[in-house]
Design a protein around this motif. Structure first.
Motif, PDB file in Angstrom:
ATOM      1  N   GLN A  32       0.829  -1.205   0.000  1.00 14.90           N
ATOM      2  CA  GLN A  32       0.000   0.000   0.000  1.00 14.90           C
ATOM      3  C   GLN A  32       0.860   1.250   0.000  1.00 14.90           C
ATOM      4  N   ARG A  33       0.552   2.177  -0.900  1.00 12.44           N
ATOM      5  CA  ARG A  33       1.240   3.458  -0.938  1.00 12.44           C
ATOM      6  C   ARG A  33       0.780   4.329   0.228  1.00 12.44           C
ATOM      7  N   GLY A  34       1.640   5.244   0.651  1.00 14.10           N
ATOM      8  CA  GLY A  34       1.315   6.104   1.774  1.00 14.10           C
ATOM      9  C   GLY A  34       0.168   7.048   1.480  1.00 14.10           C
ATOM     10  N   ALA A  35      -0.535   7.455   2.528  1.00 18.13           N
ATOM     11  CA  ALA A  35      -1.672   8.364   2.366  1.00 18.13           C
ATOM     12  C   ALA A  35      -1.231   9.730   1.838  1.00 18.13           C
ATOM     13  N   GLY A  36       0.035  10.102   2.097  1.00 17.59           N
ATOM     14  CA  GLY A  36       0.528  11.390   1.645  1.00 17.59           C
ATOM     15  C   GLY A  36       1.245  11.351   0.314  1.00 17.59           C
ATOM     16  N   ALA A  37       1.243  10.218  -0.362  1.00 17.18           N
ATOM     17  CA  ALA A  37       1.934  10.096  -1.654  1.00 17.18           C
ATOM     18  C   ALA A  37       1.275  10.992  -2.697  1.00 17.18           C
ATOM     19  N   ALA A  38       2.095  11.604  -3.557  1.00 16.74           N
ATOM     20  CA  ALA A  38       1.554  12.487  -4.590  1.00 16.74           C
ATOM     21  C   ALA A  38       0.815  11.708  -5.666  1.00 16.74           C
ATOM     22  N   PHE A  39       1.201  10.460  -5.878  1.00 18.30           N
ATOM     23  CA  PHE A  39       0.613   9.644  -6.950  1.00 18.30           C
ATOM     24  C   PHE A  39      -0.044   8.411  -6.328  1.00 18.30           C
ATOM     25  N   MET A  40      -1.329   8.251  -6.578  1.00 16.34           N
ATOM     26  CA  MET A  40      -2.091   7.102  -6.091  1.00 16.34           C
ATOM     27  C   MET A  40      -1.974   6.902  -4.576  1.00 16.34           C
ATOM     28  N   PRO A  41      -2.266   7.919  -3.775  1.00 13.87           N
ATOM     29  CA  PRO A  41      -2.167   7.763  -2.319  1.00 13.87           C
ATOM     30  C   PRO A  41      -3.101   6.683  -1.791  1.00 13.87           C
ATOM     31  N   SER A  42      -2.592   5.893  -0.860  1.00 10.21           N
ATOM     32  CA  SER A  42      -3.339   4.843  -0.147  1.00 10.21           C
ATOM     33  C   SER A  42      -3.745   3.659  -1.020  1.00 10.21           C
ATOM     34  N   LYS A  43      -3.372   3.669  -2.285  1.00 14.23           N
ATOM     35  CA  LYS A  43      -3.757   2.564  -3.169  1.00 14.23           C
ATOM     36  C   LYS A  43      -2.810   1.375  -2.981  1.00 14.23           C
ATOM     37  N   TYR A  44      -3.352   0.177  -3.191  1.00 11.98           N
ATOM     38  CA  TYR A  44      -2.528  -1.025  -3.223  1.00 11.98           C
ATOM     39  C   TYR A  44      -2.000  -1.204  -4.644  1.00 11.98           C
ATOM     40  N   VAL A  45      -0.698  -1.456  -4.745  1.00  9.55           N
ATOM     41  CA  VAL A  45      -0.046  -1.511  -6.050  1.00  9.55           C
ATOM     42  C   VAL A  45       1.017  -2.607  -6.049  1.00  9.55           C
ATOM     43  N   PHE A  46       1.554  -2.865  -7.234  1.00 12.59           N
ATOM     44  CA  PHE A  46       2.732  -3.716  -7.377  1.00 12.59           C
ATOM     45  C   PHE A  46       3.985  -2.847  -7.203  1.00 12.59           C
ATOM     46  N   PRO A  47       5.103  -3.434  -6.819  1.00 13.92           N
ATOM     47  CA  PRO A  47       6.342  -2.655  -6.710  1.00 13.92           C
ATOM     48  C   PRO A  47       6.737  -2.055  -8.058  1.00 13.92           C
ATOM     49  N   GLY A  48       7.135  -0.803  -8.048  1.00 14.98           N
ATOM     50  CA  GLY A  48       7.541  -0.183  -9.304  1.00 14.98           C
ATOM     51  C   GLY A  48       7.798   1.296  -9.140  1.00 14.98           C
ATOM     52  N   GLY A  49       8.308   1.916 -10.215  1.00 18.21           N
ATOM     53  CA  GLY A  49       8.586   3.344 -10.184  1.00 18.21           C
ATOM     54  C   GLY A  49       9.267   3.796 -11.464  1.00 18.21           C
ATOM     55  N   GLY A  50       9.659   5.049 -11.478  1.00 22.83           N
ATOM     56  CA  GLY A  50      10.249   5.638 -12.667  1.00 22.83           C
ATOM     57  C   GLY A  50      11.634   5.115 -12.985  1.00 22.83           C
ATOM     58  N   VAL A  51      11.981   5.157 -14.268  1.00 24.65           N
ATOM     59  CA  VAL A  51      13.320   4.774 -14.728  1.00 24.65           C
ATOM     60  C   VAL A  51      14.289   5.908 -14.405  1.00 24.65           C
ATOM     61  N   ASP A  52      15.407   5.579 -13.761  1.00 21.61           N
ATOM     62  CA  ASP A  52      16.428   6.558 -13.412  1.00 21.61           C
ATOM     63  C   ASP A  52      17.587   6.514 -14.409  1.00 21.61           C
ATOM     64  N   ALA A  53      18.394   7.577 -14.414  1.00 23.83           N
ATOM     65  CA  ALA A  53      19.543   7.628 -15.321  1.00 23.83           C
ATOM     66  C   ALA A  53      20.495   6.468 -15.069  1.00 23.83           C
ATOM     67  N   GLY A  54      20.633   6.053 -13.812  1.00 24.60           N
ATOM     68  CA  GLY A  54      21.538   4.956 -13.481  1.00 24.60           C
ATOM     69  C   GLY A  54      21.080   3.600 -13.978  1.00 24.60           C
ATOM     70  N   ASP A  55      19.840   3.525 -14.475  1.00 27.20           N
ATOM     71  CA  ASP A  55      19.329   2.253 -15.002  1.00 27.20           C
ATOM     72  C   ASP A  55      19.793   1.989 -16.435  1.00 27.20           C
ATOM     73  N   ASN A  56      20.398   2.961 -17.044  1.00 25.17           N
ATOM     74  CA  ASN A  56      20.845   2.807 -18.434  1.00 25.17           C
ATOM     75  C   ASN A  56      22.167   2.062 -18.494  1.00 25.17           C
ATOM     76  N   ARG A  57      22.064   0.750 -18.365  1.00 26.20           N
ATOM     77  CA  ARG A  57      23.229  -0.132 -18.395  1.00 26.20           C
ATOM     78  C   ARG A  57      22.962  -1.290 -19.352  1.00 26.20           C
ATOM     79  N   PRO A  58      23.995  -2.014 -19.761  1.00 31.24           N
ATOM     80  CA  PRO A  58      23.790  -3.155 -20.656  1.00 31.24           C
ATOM     81  C   PRO A  58      22.901  -4.213 -20.009  1.00 31.24           C
ATOM     82  N   LEU A  59      22.153  -4.905 -20.835  1.00 32.76           N
ATOM     83  CA  LEU A  59      21.256  -5.947 -20.363  1.00 32.76           C
ATOM     84  C   LEU A  59      22.056  -7.173 -19.923  1.00 32.76           C
ATOM     85  N   ALA A  60      21.850  -7.578 -18.682  1.00 32.57           N
ATOM     86  CA  ALA A  60      22.525  -8.775 -18.183  1.00 32.57           C
ATOM     87  C   ALA A  60      21.886 -10.015 -18.783  1.00 32.57           C
ATOM     88  N   PRO A  61      22.677 -11.076 -19.022  1.00 37.28           N
ATOM     89  CA  PRO A  61      22.103 -12.317 -19.541  1.00 37.28           C
ATOM     90  C   PRO A  61      21.056 -12.877 -18.576  1.00 37.28           C
TER      91      PRO A  61
END
Length: 207
Positions: A32-61
């Motif tokens: 469950q996301r926090g009640a004060g979250a800017a996006f989808m407060p208090s909703k039940y969700v799957f783990p996830g979030g935005g892509v960061d610059a550090g995620d731009n790496r080669p694909l591991a096998p």
């Protein structure tokens, strides 16, 4: 950038759906996301979030099969994150929000199953790709969330049918229906894509 422009900007994101198959039926991991979250407060969700610059790496096998890589390359904006960046973001968010990591394996662990773009007018907008991971691919105890951040509370495994009684975002309800069909062995007809990037909502399948 104005607040309105920031709200309307569409950020690439990645979400991880952990699927555990039991004798009683399929289960998924949700929090469950926090009640004060800017996006989808208090909703039940799957783990996830935005892509960061550090995620731009080669694909591991052993992360993505070729058909998933091909589908991730369809109907992209310019610029767009690579399939590798999306997969890495999904696993990073999984580790941050649940404390769970993947065990090494010879076969691809992530399956691209869903994509949705948040409609206009929301506090945040994402172009989210959903990746399915079977629970037996997790290293260690899949019930151990001791290393999780505090971004999601009430982390727990729940039957896919029971999950629909939770306070869910609409798109999460749709994803749950897709997961239930996949777990039941329904044929692969392509990845559902709810495209709200333009003035007219569009549904298509990425095949």
């Amino acid at each position: 950038m104005t607040d309105q422009a920031a709200a309307e900007a569409i950020r690439p994101a990645a979400t991880t759906v952990l699927l555990r198959r039991t004798r009683q039926g399929p289960q998924v991991l949700m929090g469950q996301r926090g009640a004060g979250a800017a996006f989808m407060p208090s909703k039940y969700v799957f783990p996830g979030g935005g892509v960061d610059a550090g995620d731009n790496r080669p694909l591991a096998p052993g992360l993505l099969a070729d058909p998933c890589i091909a589908r991730l390359g369809l109907h992209l904006p310019d610029p767009a994150p690579s399939p590798a960046a999306l997969a890495i973001a999904a696993l990073r968010e999984l580790q941050e929000e649940t404390g769970l990591t993947l065990a090494p394996a010879p076969t691809p662990a992530l399956r691209f199953i869903f994509r949705a773009i948040t409609p206009p007018g929301r506090s945040r907008r994402f172009d989210a790709r959903f990746f399915l991971i079977e629970a037996d691919r997790i290293a260690g105890d899949p019930e151990d969330f001791s290393a999780a951040s505090d971004e999601l509370s009430h982390l727990h495994w729940i039957d896919t049918g029971e999950a629909r009684a939770l306070d869910l975002p609409f798109i999460t309800e749709v994803v749950l229906a897709e997961i239930t069909a996949l777990a039941a062995g329904h044929p692969d007809e392509g990845v559902p894509f709810f495209d709200n990037s333009g003035p007219v909502p569009t549904f298509r399948r990425l095949a």
